[in-house]
Scaffold this active site. Structure first.
Site, PDB file in Angstrom:
ATOM      1  N   ASP A  34     -33.729 -18.149 -89.574  1.00  0.00           N
ATOM      2  CA  ASP A  34     -34.628 -17.316 -88.770  1.00  0.00           C
ATOM      3  C   ASP A  34     -36.056 -17.819 -88.934  1.00  0.00           C
ATOM      4  O   ASP A  34     -36.636 -17.701 -90.010  1.00  0.00           O
ATOM      5  CB  ASP A  34     -34.494 -15.863 -89.250  1.00  0.00           C
ATOM      6  CG  ASP A  34     -35.561 -14.958 -88.651  1.00  0.00           C
ATOM      7  OD1 ASP A  34     -36.097 -15.305 -87.579  1.00  0.00           O
ATOM      8  OD2 ASP A  34     -35.848 -13.907 -89.263  1.00  0.00           O
ATOM      9  N   ASN A  36     -38.764 -16.761 -87.110  1.00  0.00           N
ATOM     10  CA  ASN A  36     -39.871 -15.857 -86.772  1.00  0.00           C
ATOM     11  C   ASN A  36     -39.833 -14.526 -87.533  1.00  0.00           C
ATOM     12  O   ASN A  36     -40.563 -13.597 -87.192  1.00  0.00           O
ATOM     13  CB  ASN A  36     -39.952 -15.614 -85.258  1.00  0.00           C
ATOM     14  CG  ASN A  36     -38.737 -14.841 -84.741  1.00  0.00           C
ATOM     15  OD1 ASN A  36     -37.835 -14.510 -85.517  1.00  0.00           O
ATOM     16  ND2 ASN A  36     -38.724 -14.561 -83.459  1.00  0.00           N
ATOM     17  N   ASP A  38     -37.703 -12.045 -87.706  1.00  0.00           N
ATOM     18  CA  ASP A  38     -37.150 -10.790 -87.177  1.00  0.00           C
ATOM     19  C   ASP A  38     -35.754 -10.491 -87.723  1.00  0.00           C
ATOM     20  O   ASP A  38     -35.081  -9.565 -87.279  1.00  0.00           O
ATOM     21  CB  ASP A  38     -37.148 -10.785 -85.639  1.00  0.00           C
ATOM     22  CG  ASP A  38     -36.234 -11.857 -85.067  1.00  0.00           C
ATOM     23  OD1 ASP A  38     -35.630 -12.625 -85.851  1.00  0.00           O
ATOM     24  OD2 ASP A  38     -36.112 -11.939 -83.825  1.00  0.00           O
ATOM     25  N   ASP A  42     -32.506 -18.127 -84.998  1.00  0.00           N
ATOM     26  CA  ASP A  42     -32.996 -18.471 -83.661  1.00  0.00           C
ATOM     27  C   ASP A  42     -33.053 -19.987 -83.474  1.00  0.00           C
ATOM     28  O   ASP A  42     -32.789 -20.758 -84.403  1.00  0.00           O
ATOM     29  CB  ASP A  42     -34.362 -17.819 -83.417  1.00  0.00           C
ATOM     30  CG  ASP A  42     -35.291 -17.982 -84.618  1.00  0.00           C
ATOM     31  OD1 ASP A  42     -35.238 -19.060 -85.242  1.00  0.00           O
ATOM     32  OD2 ASP A  42     -36.045 -17.031 -84.942  1.00  0.00           O
ATOM     33  N   ASP A 111     -20.984 -23.805 -76.126  1.00  0.00           N
ATOM     34  CA  ASP A 111     -19.863 -22.908 -75.895  1.00  0.00           C
ATOM     35  C   ASP A 111     -19.815 -22.570 -74.414  1.00  0.00           C
ATOM     36  O   ASP A 111     -20.838 -22.240 -73.818  1.00  0.00           O
ATOM     37  CB  ASP A 111     -20.078 -21.612 -76.706  1.00  0.00           C
ATOM     38  CG  ASP A 111     -18.877 -21.258 -77.536  1.00  0.00           C
ATOM     39  OD1 ASP A 111     -17.815 -21.047 -76.933  1.00  0.00           O
ATOM     40  OD2 ASP A 111     -19.005 -21.173 -78.761  1.00  0.00           O
ATOM     41  N   ASP A 218     -14.182 -21.432 -74.553  1.00  0.00           N
ATOM     42  CA  ASP A 218     -13.685 -20.179 -75.117  1.00  0.00           C
ATOM     43  C   ASP A 218     -12.392 -19.732 -74.417  1.00  0.00           C
ATOM     44  O   ASP A 218     -12.350 -19.686 -73.183  1.00  0.00           O
ATOM     45  CB  ASP A 218     -14.786 -19.122 -74.908  1.00  0.00           C
ATOM     46  CG  ASP A 218     -14.551 -17.867 -75.704  1.00  0.00           C
ATOM     47  OD1 ASP A 218     -14.542 -17.958 -76.944  1.00  0.00           O
ATOM     48  OD2 ASP A 218     -14.372 -16.792 -75.097  1.00  0.00           O
ATOM     49  N   GLU A 272     -10.434 -23.855 -76.652  1.00  0.00           N
ATOM     50  CA  GLU A 272      -9.895 -22.883 -77.600  1.00  0.00           C
ATOM     51  C   GLU A 272      -8.678 -22.216 -76.950  1.00  0.00           C
ATOM     52  O   GLU A 272      -8.787 -21.673 -75.856  1.00  0.00           O
ATOM     53  CB  GLU A 272     -10.945 -21.827 -77.943  1.00  0.00           C
ATOM     54  CG  GLU A 272     -10.468 -20.920 -79.077  1.00  0.00           C
ATOM     55  CD  GLU A 272     -11.041 -19.512 -79.025  1.00  0.00           C
ATOM     56  OE1 GLU A 272     -11.106 -18.877 -80.089  1.00  0.00           O
ATOM     57  OE2 GLU A 272     -11.421 -19.041 -77.934  1.00  0.00           O
ATOM     58  N   HIS A 346     -16.200 -19.036 -86.937  1.00  0.00           N
ATOM     59  CA  HIS A 346     -16.872 -17.727 -86.935  1.00  0.00           C
ATOM     60  C   HIS A 346     -15.912 -16.566 -86.712  1.00  0.00           C
ATOM     61  O   HIS A 346     -16.327 -15.415 -86.760  1.00  0.00           O
ATOM     62  CB  HIS A 346     -17.962 -17.725 -85.867  1.00  0.00           C
ATOM     63  CG  HIS A 346     -17.380 -17.844 -84.481  1.00  0.00           C
ATOM     64  ND1 HIS A 346     -16.722 -18.976 -84.043  1.00  0.00           N
ATOM     65  CD2 HIS A 346     -17.322 -16.969 -83.460  1.00  0.00           C
ATOM     66  CE1 HIS A 346     -16.293 -18.782 -82.810  1.00  0.00           C
ATOM     67  NE2 HIS A 346     -16.645 -17.575 -82.426  1.00  0.00           N
ATOM     68  N   ASP A 347     -14.649 -16.857 -86.407  1.00  0.00           N
ATOM     69  CA  ASP A 347     -13.673 -15.790 -86.150  1.00  0.00           C
ATOM     70  C   ASP A 347     -12.724 -15.540 -87.319  1.00  0.00           C
ATOM     71  O   ASP A 347     -11.845 -14.682 -87.224  1.00  0.00           O
ATOM     72  CB  ASP A 347     -12.819 -16.136 -84.925  1.00  0.00           C
ATOM     73  CG  ASP A 347     -13.605 -16.071 -83.630  1.00  0.00           C
ATOM     74  OD1 ASP A 347     -14.574 -15.294 -83.561  1.00  0.00           O
ATOM     75  OD2 ASP A 347     -13.243 -16.798 -82.686  1.00  0.00           O
TER      76      ASP A 347
HETATM   77  C1  NOJ Z   1     -13.159 -16.459 -78.954  1.00  0.00           C
HETATM   78  C2  NOJ Z   1     -14.468 -16.474 -79.676  1.00  0.00           C
HETATM   79  O1  NOJ Z   1     -14.444 -17.463 -80.665  1.00  0.00           O
HETATM   80  C3  NOJ Z   1     -14.677 -15.088 -80.218  1.00  0.00           C
HETATM   81  O2  NOJ Z   1     -15.750 -15.021 -81.115  1.00  0.00           O
HETATM   82  C4  NOJ Z   1     -14.843 -14.142 -79.061  1.00  0.00           C
HETATM   83  O3  NOJ Z   1     -14.918 -12.824 -79.541  1.00  0.00           O
HETATM   84  C5  NOJ Z   1     -13.667 -14.235 -78.086  1.00  0.00           C
HETATM   85  N1  NOJ Z   1     -13.265 -15.589 -77.823  1.00  0.00           N
HETATM   86  C6  NOJ Z   1     -14.018 -13.605 -76.774  1.00  0.00           C
HETATM   87  O4  NOJ Z   1     -14.970 -14.372 -76.099  1.00  0.00           O
END
Ligand code: NOJ
Length: 575
Positions: A34, A36, A38, A42, A111, A218, A272, A346-347
């Site tokens: 980050d 700035n 907040d 970013d 993405d 995605d 994905e 990240h999932d």
């Molecule tokens: C896959 C993404 O990696 C995930 O983070 C997202 O919630 C879903 N697709 C829906 O876009």
């Protein structure tokens, strides 16, 4: 085929491509840095850390969504594909990041979220205005079934949202339901409508003209829904998925997108695909398939699902099965296809907490997982923070949960009468928040991520686990990543070599060979905290050996047979 295009001298080996040789770094910008104050990562924050990425030695950055978004699903709900969410900065800031990466010879992959938009996207706002709107068919609207409460009827079918609850929301204004496979703020686009596809291809073209180097697509295998939208099997992990995973026109649409936008451009694409099998993947890939370079399949990251068949029930994880699945994919995409290699993103929970040991053997097991990542055949994806062995977050309170799917899970289980502790235990193991806590740069407050107050709690282990400390110590996880990245860049055999699994039934050790021409590499990984003995099968002959890398000091040991230490990894060259 021209032999200069191939990695071995025979001219029949795999074709050389920059994206096969690249190491990708997945950057989750809201939690990276980050600039700035907040409390929210970013784009100027990314710019400030470009030298860090350069020092790590990665070749490509995959940037999670930074488009304008009301942020219901952390940016996967896009309001405007051609502008930047103000919290991330401006388009100028984006251009600086792109130029700064290119100055360092690092490529940028964006993405591409086109299964759905935000409900605040202009197309959806117009679509929901009236049944006669020009944009009505941009989305999937249906009448309710039966009379139902208040004349609404029941949802048109039994499909579920990936985040829990029905995949349909009733919209009073036109008295119809719209489909959303994710949150209700993420309506699914109607890909059967050619105008939708044209708008998407234009948008992709616009970004490529800006100079980006590719797309991570995605849930791209969900874009085509079965005709008639039939009910799904209510006992599957995701009700309805058999009717929208690689649906009837999915290949046609991906192939069309390739022809319209990607063909002739030297870019990288990775789709994905939550439901992809090897056979489906083969159809999406390669010059004779639909044209994508790689897919992210979910098979190896779904093995520890419990009885509900999704992430929210905890099942056993078995190494033999893990090896079998990865081997199936390694062999299945050996020809024209190409694997992406990832263990988390990240999932998913943090890889060291899920597949390693985030306690006593955190360092050893994080290095072990890195060794696997960089020695399998395919393009490796490093998720931000894994290079310092970041771990799952020790949730103590419901208020610490940020992710929409985890929040829904908490609400459902509270309604079912689960104990708070029970709910938090599952959240700690499975919430997507685990991977989204701020990057730990230093032992300063908020791990040096922000001068303000972080949008999501910082993992309390930041005082011990942070970049400053890791870069300072020669034997850290960070330096081990660096070493492996260098090794992979230096050795074609690690990129293009064939893959042969050894000891398939061994419950503790994952061992395999990589071979390219007369180069051969042996990888031996002990996935346990015990000390199993590894014995190389007699048919594998060699004259000499060289130890290329290991996560423990190794003293003159030879690869024929040796005892492994907890989470030990060794990579030998066999001569
Ligand atoms: C896959 C993404 O990696 C995930 O983070 C997202 O919630 C879903 N697709 C829906 O876009």
């Amino acid at each position: 085929m021209d032999s200069t295009e191939t990695a071995d001298s025979t001219g029949i080996g795999p074709k050389r491509e920059w994206w096969k040789e690249a190491v990708v770094y997945q950057l989750y910008p809201r939690s990276f840095y980050d600039a700035n104050g907040d409390g929210f990562g970013d784009l100027p924050g990314v710019e400030a850390k470009l030298d860090y990425l350069d020092a790590l030695g990665v070749d490509v950055v995959w940037l999670n969504p930074v488009y304008d978004s009301p942020d219901a699903d952390h940016g996967y709900d896009i309001r405007d594909y051609r502008s930047i969410m103000p919290e991330y900065g401006t388009m100028d800031d984006f251009d600086h990041v792109l130029a700064g990466l290119h100055d360092r010879e690092i490529k940028l992959v964006m993405d591409l979220v086109v299964n759905h938009t935000s409900d605040e996207h202009e197309w959806f706002r117009k679509s929901r205005q009236s049944r006669d709107s020009d944009y009505r068919d941009f989305y999937i609207w249906r009448e309710g079934r039966g009379d139902g409460p208040g004349g609404k009827g029941e949802p048109p079918n039994n499909w579920e949202s990936a985040f829990g609850g029905p995949a349909w929301t009733y919209d009073e204004r036109t008295a119809r339901y719209y489909l959303h496979l994710f949150d209700e703020k993420q309506p699914d686009l109607n890909w059967d409508n050619p105008e939708v596809r044209e708008r998407i291809y234009d948008m992709m073209d616009w970004w490529l003209e800006k100079g980006i180097d590719g797309f991570r697509m995605d849930v791209i295998d969900l874009i085509s829904k079965a005709e008639g939208l039939p009910d799904g099997d209510a006992d599957s992990g995701w009700t309805g998925s058999e009717h929208f995973t690689s649906g009837p026109r999915a290949h046609e649409f991906v192939a069309e997108m390739y022809e319209e936008v990607l063909a002739g451009r030297d870019v990288m694409t990775v789709g994905e695909m939550p439901g992809a099998t090897v056979e489906e993947a083969q159809r999406y890939l390669g010059p004779d398939g639909d044209g994508l370079n790689m897919v992210f399949h979910f098979e190896h990251v779904s093995l520890d699902y419990g009885e509900t068949g999704n992430r929210w029930s905890i099942g056993e994880w078995d190494l033999a099965e893990f090896k079998q699945v990865l081997t199936k994919w390694q062999n299945g995409l050996e020809g024209e296809g190409w694997n992406s290699v990832y263990l988390g993103n990240h999932d998913w929970p943090r890889i060291v907490s899920r597949f390693g040991d985030d306690g006593l053997y955190r360092i050893e097991s994080a290095k072990l997982l890195a060794t696997l990542l960089f020695t399998l055949r395919g393009t490796p994806y490093v998720y931000q923070g894994d290079e310092i062995g970041m771990t799952n977050f020790p949730f103590e309170r419901e208020a610490q949960v940020r992710d929409v799917s985890a929040r829904n899970f908490v609400e459902r289980k509270k309604a079912d009468g689960w104990e708070r502790a029970e709910i938090l235990e599952v959240v700690t193991m499975r919430s997507r928040d685990n991977a989204r806590t701020p990057m730990q740069w230093s032992d300063d407050e908020y791990a040096g991520f922000t001068d303000g107050e972080s949008w999501i709690p910082v993992n309390p282990n930041y005082e011990a686990v942070n970049v400053a400390d890791a870069r300072h110590k020669d034997d850290s996880i960070w330096h081990y990543y660096r070493e492996l990245i260098d090794l992979r860049h230096a050795r074609d055999v690690l990129v293009y070599g064939s893959y042969d699994l050894l000891l398939p039934d061994d419950p503790d050790v994952y061992a395999f060979l990589r071979t390219l021409g007369d180069e051969r590499v042996l990888v031996v990984l002990n996935f346990r905290d015990g000390t199993p003995t590894f014995s190389l099968p007699a048919e594998v002959a060699f004259d000499g050996t060289e130890l290329l890398v290991s996560n423990y000091p190794v003293d003159g040991a030879k690869p024929r047979s040796f005892e492994l230490r907890p989470y030990e990894a060794r990579v030998y060259e066999l001569e």
